[in-house]
Design an enzyme around this catalytic site. Structure first.
Site, PDB file in Angstrom:
ATOM      1  N   CYS A  88      34.656  36.678  35.910  1.00 43.33           N
ATOM      2  CA  CYS A  88      34.406  35.319  35.450  1.00 43.33           C
ATOM      3  C   CYS A  88      34.254  34.353  36.616  1.00 43.33           C
ATOM      4  O   CYS A  88      34.420  34.710  37.780  1.00 43.33           O
ATOM      5  CB  CYS A  88      35.529  34.841  34.534  1.00 43.33           C
ATOM      6  SG  CYS A  88      37.174  35.058  35.200  1.00 43.33           S
ATOM      7  N   GLY A 114      29.404  35.677  34.754  1.00 44.34           N
ATOM      8  CA  GLY A 114      29.795  35.996  33.387  1.00 44.34           C
ATOM      9  C   GLY A 114      28.805  35.451  32.390  1.00 44.34           C
ATOM     10  O   GLY A 114      28.476  34.264  32.444  1.00 44.34           O
ATOM     11  N   GLY A 189      40.650  36.673  37.606  1.00 43.08           N
ATOM     12  CA  GLY A 189      41.477  37.648  38.294  1.00 43.08           C
ATOM     13  C   GLY A 189      42.149  38.620  37.347  1.00 43.08           C
ATOM     14  O   GLY A 189      41.782  38.735  36.178  1.00 43.08           O
ATOM     15  N   TYR A 329      27.747  42.123  46.424  1.00 39.92           N
ATOM     16  CA  TYR A 329      27.083  42.107  45.118  1.00 39.92           C
ATOM     17  C   TYR A 329      27.364  40.872  44.264  1.00 39.92           C
ATOM     18  O   TYR A 329      26.443  40.284  43.707  1.00 39.92           O
ATOM     19  CB  TYR A 329      27.484  43.363  44.335  1.00 39.92           C
ATOM     20  CG  TYR A 329      26.939  43.419  42.937  1.00 39.92           C
ATOM     21  CD1 TYR A 329      25.574  43.576  42.705  1.00 39.92           C
ATOM     22  CD2 TYR A 329      27.782  43.313  41.832  1.00 39.92           C
ATOM     23  CE1 TYR A 329      25.065  43.626  41.409  1.00 39.92           C
ATOM     24  CE2 TYR A 329      27.284  43.373  40.544  1.00 39.92           C
ATOM     25  CZ  TYR A 329      25.927  43.526  40.323  1.00 39.92           C
ATOM     26  OH  TYR A 329      25.429  43.569  39.057  1.00 39.92           O
TER      27      TYR A 329
END
Length: 583
Positions: A88, A114, A189, A329
């Site tokens: 997220c 997200g 997280g 990435y």
């Protein structure tokens, strides 16, 4: 999520607003004296091993659930989207009369982090008002909904999810009421001691509506007796283990917190009118014309209110261990993450590949979009033209209707189209950011060869991924990671390329220079900053981030750690030695 992005799912029924009212404002919530603002120092200190569990999100009882399609044949997941996934992105804004609208724009900039759900909480007249919904930011919000979120403070969240049937009720930010008021939270997280904390809270009478780790944070804040409010957050965070970058919102404060290891990014900026902005990446600051000031330091709590901006060291912390995959990435190339340009990092990865693993070729192409910058670096260093050999469709959702007569590699073909004029009769270097299971790479190689390529040489702008992540990234179990099961030559044979080379971990660390010790390489080395204990991922597991199930489904997806894990560690050591030799 099979139905997450369909037009039917993004209906008005899938968006719900929430209001938590407060009739009074306790004087204890005001700061009586400013905190000393300082940059926390790096202190060497031992830490307890982390207890591995699942990343979850809290359920607000007043938000209805969303039911998704469970037809696996219509799902563009897994093999055709074979990448680790960041879960997220978060944003927080204080002191701007258009806080919710700016939050909306910032979430657009963070959409790559997200795409399953989005939400905003704003404060107006001591009322925390929330609107959340399923789908992209543009699907959830419109002029009318943003008009329901007045005020000069707001927090927002975009989320990625792996699976589950109760989507909407888990979309953040979440709002909770407690004795002294209301609090909203957006969390990025994974809290790895979630189960231990939850068990203790339940023993003391806490009632949980979900298996969410963020719900634990809200409970810890609610039971804290610390004053003023931000000290409740400090007390709660001192009990947390794992990765978290969070923004909290109360009736009069915006609070940003980052875990002591600094696993996940969180930056701070300021607009020309003085408003303060927090976001997961600097690209969000750029869009709303906020100037980047600095990172939120690992282990730091920043409180923003009418008294100004103040900093507090959350706890003593060891050497930072920021996620290196942000540069490989996750993050956008135009972002600055952990103080480094993502674009420059990826371009240099490509240059190193061209230097260490050269091959005679006619053209260099990328697997779009994440492989593009590394491919540019490779092409420039090799002195070979970069061309668009694969065109990515940006209009493919996660559902599709396949003809009754099966089409081979259908999912990949929907997303990537080869350009025959670029590929036919050519020796092609294909640059991608990573290989996870290897299934997508094999389909891409086949796609390029079917377009007439004479040779296909794969170059991967990261070291081989041999271990799962337990710090907030959705990765398969180690047994499913192709680099943990096969040698580089075996992988080459599996994907069908004429040659294969990875960026060596030694070269990666050399590029990072003095900052090298401050990054986490667990997915490449199997050496965790905090060694997982108690629970480990197994084959077929996923990082369930709160969309489905209860505690039974959690335990059903995990197995107890055994001595066999030592054998896996020995195997990883052998693989690391092979990787270093091949680099």
């Amino acid at each position: 999520m099979a139905a997450a992005t369909t037009a039917a799912a993004i209906s008005s029924a899938a968006v719900k607003s929430t209001v938590v009212n407060r009739s009074f404002l306790s004087s204890s919530r005001h700061l009586t004296r400013p905190l000393n603002c300082f940059e926390p120092k790096i202190l060497p200190e031992s830490y307890k091993p982390l207890h591995i569990t699942l990343s979850k999100n809290p359920i607000s009882e007043f938000i209805s659930s969303y039911k998704e399609s469970k037809n696996p044949e219509n799902n563009l997941e897994d093999d055709d989207d074979d990448k680790p996934r960041e879960e997220c992105g978060v944003v927080g804004i204080y002191g701007d009369p258009e806080a919710s609208r700016l939050c909306y724009l910032a979430l657009h900039a963070l959409q790559h982090r997200g795409q399953e759900g989005a939400g905003i909480v704003a404060v107006h007249d001591n009322v925390l008002q929330s609107i959340t919904g399923v789908g992209l930011v543009s699907d959830v919000f419109n002029e009318s909904k943003l008009g329901q979120l007045p005020g000069d403070m707001a927090i927002g969240h975009v989320r990625y999810s792996t699976a589950g049937s109760s989507m909407l009720k888990n979309v953040q930010p979440f709002v909770a009421g407690y004795k002294f008021g209301s609090v909203g939270v957006a969390h990025n997280g994974n809290l790895v001691n979630y189960q231990v904390l939850r068990a203790k809270l339940e023993e003391n009478g806490s009632i949980f509506n979900t298996s969410s780790d963020t719900e634990v944070v809200l409970h810890l804040i609610a039971i804290s007796k610390a004053r003023p409010f931000f000290l409740r957050i400090v007390e709660a965070c001192n009990k947390l283990e794992g990765a978290y970058s969070m923004v909290f919102l109360t009736e009069d404060k915006l609070v940003a917190v980052r875990d002591p290891f600094g696993f996940r990014p969180l930056v701070m900026g300021r607009r020309s009118n003085g408003s303060v902005v927090f976001a997961s990446e600097t690209c969000a600051l750029d869009l709303i014309e906020a100037t980047y000031e600095r990172e939120v330091y690992p282990g730091e709590v920043i409180v923003v209110d009418k008294e100004g901006v103040r900093s507090l060291c959350l706890m003593t912390h060891p050497e930072p261990k920021s996620c290196i995959f942000e540069h490989i990435y996750f993050a956008l190339p135009n972002s600055v993450v952990f103080g480094r340009s993502v674009y420059e990092s990826r371009r240099t990865f490509g240059e190193i590949l061209a230097t260490e693993s050269p091959v005679d070729c006619d053209v260099v192409i990328a697997v779009p979009d994440s492989g593009v910058v590394a491919a540019l670096g490779y092409a420039a260093k090799a002195g070979v033209a970069f061309q668009q050999g694969l065109i990515r469709s940006h209009y493919v959702g996660r559902t599709f209707i396949e003809p009754s007569q099966k089409i081979r590699d259908f999912g990949v073909k929907l997303k990537l189209s080869p350009v025959r004029a670029v590929l036919e009769g050519k020796r092609v270097v294909v640059v991608d950011d990573s290989i996870v299971r290897g299934t997508t790479s094999s389909k891409i190689v086949r796609l390029i060869k079917e377009a007439g390529a004479k040779e296909v040489h794969m170059r991967i702008a990261s070291p081989p991924i041999i271990a799962s992540c337990y710090y907030g990234v959705d990765t398969p179990s180690s047994e499913e990671l192709i680099s943990n099961r096969m040698s580089i030559e075996e992988i080459r044979e599996f994907i069908g390329s004429d040659s294969l080379a990875f960026l060596s971990i030694n070269s990666l660390k050399k590029l990072l220079g003095n900052d090298s010790p401050n990054f986490c390489y667990a997915c490449f080395s199997g050496k965790y900053p905090v060694e997982p204990r108690g629970k480990v991922k197994r084959v077929g597991d996923f990082l369930d981030d709160g969309l489905s199930g209860n505690m039974k489904t959690i335990n059903g997806g995990w197995i107890e750690r055994t001595r066999n894990q030592e054998e896996v560690s020995d195997k990883n050591l052998y693989l690391r030695q092979e990787i270093n030799l091949s680099g």
